[in-house]
Design a protein around this motif. Structure first.
Motif, PDB file in Angstrom:
ATOM      1  N   LEU A  86     -13.932 -15.739  14.385  1.00  0.00           N
ATOM      2  CA  LEU A  86     -15.280 -15.815  14.970  1.00  0.00           C
ATOM      3  C   LEU A  86     -15.287 -16.693  16.215  1.00  0.00           C
ATOM      4  O   LEU A  86     -15.977 -16.409  17.197  1.00  0.00           O
ATOM      5  CB  LEU A  86     -16.252 -16.342  13.907  1.00  0.00           C
ATOM      6  CG  LEU A  86     -16.514 -15.380  12.744  1.00  0.00           C
ATOM      7  CD1 LEU A  86     -17.109 -16.130  11.553  1.00  0.00           C
ATOM      8  CD2 LEU A  86     -17.423 -14.236  13.177  1.00  0.00           C
ATOM      9  N   ALA A  87     -14.480 -17.748  16.206  1.00  0.00           N
ATOM     10  CA  ALA A  87     -14.465 -18.674  17.355  1.00  0.00           C
ATOM     11  C   ALA A  87     -13.902 -18.006  18.602  1.00  0.00           C
ATOM     12  O   ALA A  87     -14.190 -18.422  19.726  1.00  0.00           O
ATOM     13  CB  ALA A  87     -13.655 -19.919  17.012  1.00  0.00           C
ATOM     14  N   ARG A  88     -13.104 -16.936  18.409  1.00  0.00           N
ATOM     15  CA  ARG A  88     -12.500 -16.238  19.562  1.00  0.00           C
ATOM     16  C   ARG A  88     -13.462 -15.240  20.209  1.00  0.00           C
ATOM     17  O   ARG A  88     -13.166 -14.698  21.274  1.00  0.00           O
ATOM     18  CB  ARG A  88     -11.241 -15.471  19.088  1.00  0.00           C
ATOM     19  CG  ARG A  88      -9.993 -16.320  18.936  1.00  0.00           C
ATOM     20  CD  ARG A  88      -8.759 -15.449  18.807  1.00  0.00           C
ATOM     21  NE  ARG A  88      -8.807 -14.583  17.625  1.00  0.00           N
ATOM     22  CZ  ARG A  88      -8.316 -14.936  16.424  1.00  0.00           C
ATOM     23  NH1 ARG A  88      -7.810 -16.156  16.273  1.00  0.00           N
ATOM     24  NH2 ARG A  88      -8.382 -14.115  15.387  1.00  0.00           N
ATOM     25  N   THR A  89     -14.611 -15.011  19.595  1.00  0.00           N
ATOM     26  CA  THR A  89     -15.474 -13.932  20.090  1.00  0.00           C
ATOM     27  C   THR A  89     -16.069 -14.255  21.458  1.00  0.00           C
ATOM     28  O   THR A  89     -15.925 -13.503  22.410  1.00  0.00           O
ATOM     29  CB  THR A  89     -16.616 -13.655  19.087  1.00  0.00           C
ATOM     30  OG1 THR A  89     -17.322 -14.890  18.829  1.00  0.00           O
ATOM     31  CG2 THR A  89     -16.069 -13.084  17.798  1.00  0.00           C
ATOM     32  N   ARG A  90     -16.803 -15.395  21.545  1.00  0.00           N
ATOM     33  CA  ARG A  90     -17.444 -15.745  22.816  1.00  0.00           C
ATOM     34  C   ARG A  90     -17.411 -17.265  22.944  1.00  0.00           C
ATOM     35  O   ARG A  90     -17.863 -17.978  22.057  1.00  0.00           O
ATOM     36  CB  ARG A  90     -18.880 -15.213  22.871  1.00  0.00           C
ATOM     37  CG  ARG A  90     -18.976 -13.697  22.796  1.00  0.00           C
ATOM     38  CD  ARG A  90     -20.367 -13.195  23.125  1.00  0.00           C
ATOM     39  NE  ARG A  90     -20.661 -13.354  24.546  1.00  0.00           N
ATOM     40  CZ  ARG A  90     -21.869 -13.187  25.077  1.00  0.00           C
ATOM     41  NH1 ARG A  90     -22.899 -12.925  24.301  1.00  0.00           N
ATOM     42  NH2 ARG A  90     -22.061 -13.317  26.377  1.00  0.00           N
ATOM     43  N   PRO A  91     -16.874 -17.810  24.044  1.00  0.00           N
ATOM     44  CA  PRO A  91     -16.545 -19.234  24.115  1.00  0.00           C
ATOM     45  C   PRO A  91     -17.649 -20.167  24.610  1.00  0.00           C
ATOM     46  O   PRO A  91     -17.552 -21.373  24.438  1.00  0.00           O
ATOM     47  CB  PRO A  91     -15.400 -19.254  25.132  1.00  0.00           C
ATOM     48  CG  PRO A  91     -15.715 -18.108  26.048  1.00  0.00           C
ATOM     49  CD  PRO A  91     -16.332 -17.051  25.182  1.00  0.00           C
ATOM     50  N   THR A  92     -18.717 -19.622  25.235  1.00  0.00           N
ATOM     51  CA  THR A  92     -19.638 -20.532  25.927  1.00  0.00           C
ATOM     52  C   THR A  92     -20.773 -21.027  25.053  1.00  0.00           C
ATOM     53  O   THR A  92     -21.106 -22.215  25.094  1.00  0.00           O
ATOM     54  CB  THR A  92     -20.197 -19.854  27.203  1.00  0.00           C
ATOM     55  OG1 THR A  92     -19.097 -19.430  28.015  1.00  0.00           O
ATOM     56  CG2 THR A  92     -21.084 -20.797  27.990  1.00  0.00           C
ATOM     57  N   ALA A  93     -21.376 -20.167  24.257  1.00  0.00           N
ATOM     58  CA  ALA A  93     -22.536 -20.571  23.445  1.00  0.00           C
ATOM     59  C   ALA A  93     -22.076 -21.525  22.354  1.00  0.00           C
ATOM     60  O   ALA A  93     -21.380 -21.134  21.414  1.00  0.00           O
ATOM     61  CB  ALA A  93     -23.229 -19.364  22.832  1.00  0.00           C
ATOM     62  N   VAL A  94     -22.513 -22.794  22.450  1.00  0.00           N
ATOM     63  CA  VAL A  94     -22.040 -23.791  21.485  1.00  0.00           C
ATOM     64  C   VAL A  94     -22.620 -23.542  20.093  1.00  0.00           C
ATOM     65  O   VAL A  94     -22.059 -23.993  19.088  1.00  0.00           O
ATOM     66  CB  VAL A  94     -22.407 -25.219  21.963  1.00  0.00           C
ATOM     67  CG1 VAL A  94     -23.915 -25.456  21.890  1.00  0.00           C
ATOM     68  CG2 VAL A  94     -21.636 -26.275  21.191  1.00  0.00           C
ATOM     69  N   ASN A  95     -23.729 -22.805  20.006  1.00  0.00           N
ATOM     70  CA  ASN A  95     -24.354 -22.509  18.705  1.00  0.00           C
ATOM     71  C   ASN A  95     -23.358 -21.824  17.773  1.00  0.00           C
ATOM     72  O   ASN A  95     -23.421 -21.992  16.563  1.00  0.00           O
ATOM     73  CB  ASN A  95     -25.580 -21.620  18.889  1.00  0.00           C
ATOM     74  CG  ASN A  95     -26.528 -22.164  19.926  1.00  0.00           C
ATOM     75  OD1 ASN A  95     -26.143 -22.292  21.099  1.00  0.00           O
ATOM     76  ND2 ASN A  95     -27.750 -22.502  19.548  1.00  0.00           N
ATOM     77  N   LEU A  96     -22.453 -21.033  18.334  1.00  0.00           N
ATOM     78  CA  LEU A  96     -21.416 -20.383  17.526  1.00  0.00           C
ATOM     79  C   LEU A  96     -20.587 -21.432  16.791  1.00  0.00           C
ATOM     80  O   LEU A  96     -20.421 -21.369  15.566  1.00  0.00           O
ATOM     81  CB  LEU A  96     -20.523 -19.528  18.436  1.00  0.00           C
ATOM     82  CG  LEU A  96     -19.205 -18.994  17.856  1.00  0.00           C
ATOM     83  CD1 LEU A  96     -19.450 -18.077  16.680  1.00  0.00           C
ATOM     84  CD2 LEU A  96     -18.424 -18.253  18.933  1.00  0.00           C
ATOM     85  N   PHE A  97     -20.151 -22.438  17.503  1.00  0.00           N
ATOM     86  CA  PHE A  97     -19.266 -23.456  16.923  1.00  0.00           C
ATOM     87  C   PHE A  97     -20.049 -24.425  16.030  1.00  0.00           C
ATOM     88  O   PHE A  97     -19.558 -24.897  15.010  1.00  0.00           O
ATOM     89  CB  PHE A  97     -18.532 -24.175  18.053  1.00  0.00           C
ATOM     90  CG  PHE A  97     -17.819 -23.194  18.946  1.00  0.00           C
ATOM     91  CD1 PHE A  97     -18.428 -22.733  20.122  1.00  0.00           C
ATOM     92  CD2 PHE A  97     -16.593 -22.671  18.582  1.00  0.00           C
ATOM     93  CE1 PHE A  97     -17.794 -21.788  20.921  1.00  0.00           C
ATOM     94  CE2 PHE A  97     -15.957 -21.720  19.379  1.00  0.00           C
ATOM     95  CZ  PHE A  97     -16.560 -21.281  20.541  1.00  0.00           C
ATOM     96  N   TRP A  98     -21.300 -24.662  16.407  1.00  0.00           N
ATOM     97  CA  TRP A  98     -22.184 -25.489  15.586  1.00  0.00           C
ATOM     98  C   TRP A  98     -22.395 -24.819  14.228  1.00  0.00           C
ATOM     99  O   TRP A  98     -22.309 -25.456  13.177  1.00  0.00           O
ATOM    100  CB  TRP A  98     -23.514 -25.667  16.315  1.00  0.00           C
ATOM    101  CG  TRP A  98     -24.596 -26.363  15.541  1.00  0.00           C
ATOM    102  CD1 TRP A  98     -24.781 -27.701  15.387  1.00  0.00           C
ATOM    103  CD2 TRP A  98     -25.644 -25.718  14.799  1.00  0.00           C
ATOM    104  NE1 TRP A  98     -25.889 -27.933  14.604  1.00  0.00           N
ATOM    105  CE2 TRP A  98     -26.442 -26.746  14.231  1.00  0.00           C
ATOM    106  CE3 TRP A  98     -25.979 -24.385  14.588  1.00  0.00           C
ATOM    107  CZ2 TRP A  98     -27.561 -26.467  13.440  1.00  0.00           C
ATOM    108  CZ3 TRP A  98     -27.104 -24.102  13.805  1.00  0.00           C
ATOM    109  CH2 TRP A  98     -27.879 -25.136  13.246  1.00  0.00           C
TER     110      TRP A  98
END
Ligand SMILES: CSC[C@H]1O[C@H](OP(=O)(O)O)[C@H](O)[C@@H]1O
Length: 365
Positions: A86-98
């Motif tokens: 999932l972390a490889r999908t899109r790098p800019t939106a921090v909400n993904l990593f949050w």
């Protein structure tokens, strides 16, 4: 904020998404029952928008845990693999990593793998409800900043499609409309993926909000001509110093707004703030494929041999931001000095994980 349509559904067995690549001409729902299907939907922008990407990622983690227990695979290894996917999908939106962090913490808190499945599934529902509350608060705080008869310009799509609830910047627009404060919205088409023309126009038509669709290149002249009372945009990542990563084209709006004395507002929940990134130069900007620029719809517009540069985001320096509208209040100018109080609130909410930071300048609830 009045009830709105659902764009993301979670039934514990699958993530069901309103496919944003098919809108506005077709309302198609896609069912993602595996973490790989969720990752594909994020990468292909079937679900997009920083908060919505985070919600989808949390669902992906819940599906990965469910599959691990079903197949007898060791849970920790399965979740780490899912997290990497999932972390490889899109790098800019921090909400993904949050959201991935929230999911990993939730799994670690469970006494068993079976309980982890239950808690991760419940986390998706919790995040959806948190987003509804956050969007409502942003809408109220933001609408209070706008004058009666406000004419607002916005960029990309920051509505219910982008958050899974009511929207951030577009939530402010809708709340202002509900309060009778909004005269007109100028909607940037937002090349190359046309989130404004396809998605924001679709949302505003549904909401009965008056708007004009404009080409991105028209925005600065509308501001220069005094036709815009405020520019309001979303964000994908806000660095510790208040620099803002958002859809490509945002920086130009901020420069024009500053030059012509128009307020430039950013609307974003706490989950879009990234205390771990010191400034905008440290934010990784997603580069997307050339076809997005070479084609308009299905038609190729550039000649064979054309080389493309397609950054999906840009960074607006904090000094160009009039205020950041969050779900816990408005971070006033100068944003760079006042953001610490917000990070302190973020640290409190995250259970002190980020270390408390004292500051001033946040307007209380
Ligand atoms: C409320 S976040 C919306 C934010 O996300 C968009 O990017 P994308 O469509 O590529 O996911 C854009 O930057 C919006 O401001």
């Amino acid at each position: 904020m009045t009830e709105w349509f659902e764009s993301i559904k979670w039934d514990g067995e699958a993530l069901v998404l309103l496919d944003q690549t098919r809108l506005p001409h077709e309302e198609c729902w896609v069912r993602c029952a595996t973490v790989d299907e969720v990752a594909g939907a994020i990468s292909e922008m079937k679900v997009r928008g920083a908060p919505a990407i985070g919600l989808a990622a949390a669902a992906g983690m819940a599906l990965a845990a469910k599959e691990a227990v079903r197949s007898g695979r060791e849970l920790e290894a399965a979740l780490e693999q899912a997290c990497a996917t999932l972390a490889r999908t899109r790098p800019t939106a921090v909400n993904l990593f949050w959201a991935l962090d929230r999911a990993r913490e939730t799994a670690r808190s469970a006494p068993s793998a079976e309980e982890a499945v239950v808690r991760l599934s419940r986390l998706v529902d919790v995040l959806l409800e948190e987003q509804r509350e956050s969007d409502r608060a942003i809408g109220d705080y933001g609408a209070a900043l706008l004058p009666d008869g406000a004419r607002v310009l916005t960029h990309c799509n920051t509505g219910a499609l982008a958050t899974g609830a009511y929207g951030t910047a577009l939530g402010v627009v809708r709340r202002a409309h509900e309060l009778g404060k909004l005269a007109l919205v100028y909607v940037d088409e937002s090349r190359p993926r046309l989130q404004g023309a396809r998605l924001t126009a679709w949302e505003l038509l549904r909401a009965g909000v008056p708007f004009r669709l404009v080409v991105d290149a028209a925005a600065a002249s509308l501001i220069a001509r005094g036709l815009v009372d405020a520019v309001i945009v979303g964000a994908d990542r806000i660095a510790a110093n208040g620099d803002v990563a958002n859809k490509i084209g945002t920086l130009g709006l901020a420069v024009a707004a500053r030059h012509f004395g128009v307020p430039f507002y950013v609307a974003a929940p706490l989950s879009t703030f990234d205390p771990g990134t010191p400034d905008g130069a440290s934010i990784r900007i997603e580069e997307r494929n050339a076809e997005e620029v070479l084609l308009v719809g299905q038609e190729r517009v550039a000649p064979e041999g054309t080389v493309v540069l397609n950054p999906a985001f840009d960074v607006t320096p904090a000094e160009l931001v009039t205020a950041i509208i969050t779900d816990v209040g408005v971070v006033a100018s100068p944003v760079k000095e006042h953001i610490d109080a917000l990070l302190g609130e973020l640290a409190r909410r995250e259970g002190g994980r980020l270390g408390a930071v004292q500051g001033a300048g946040i307007l209380p609830r």
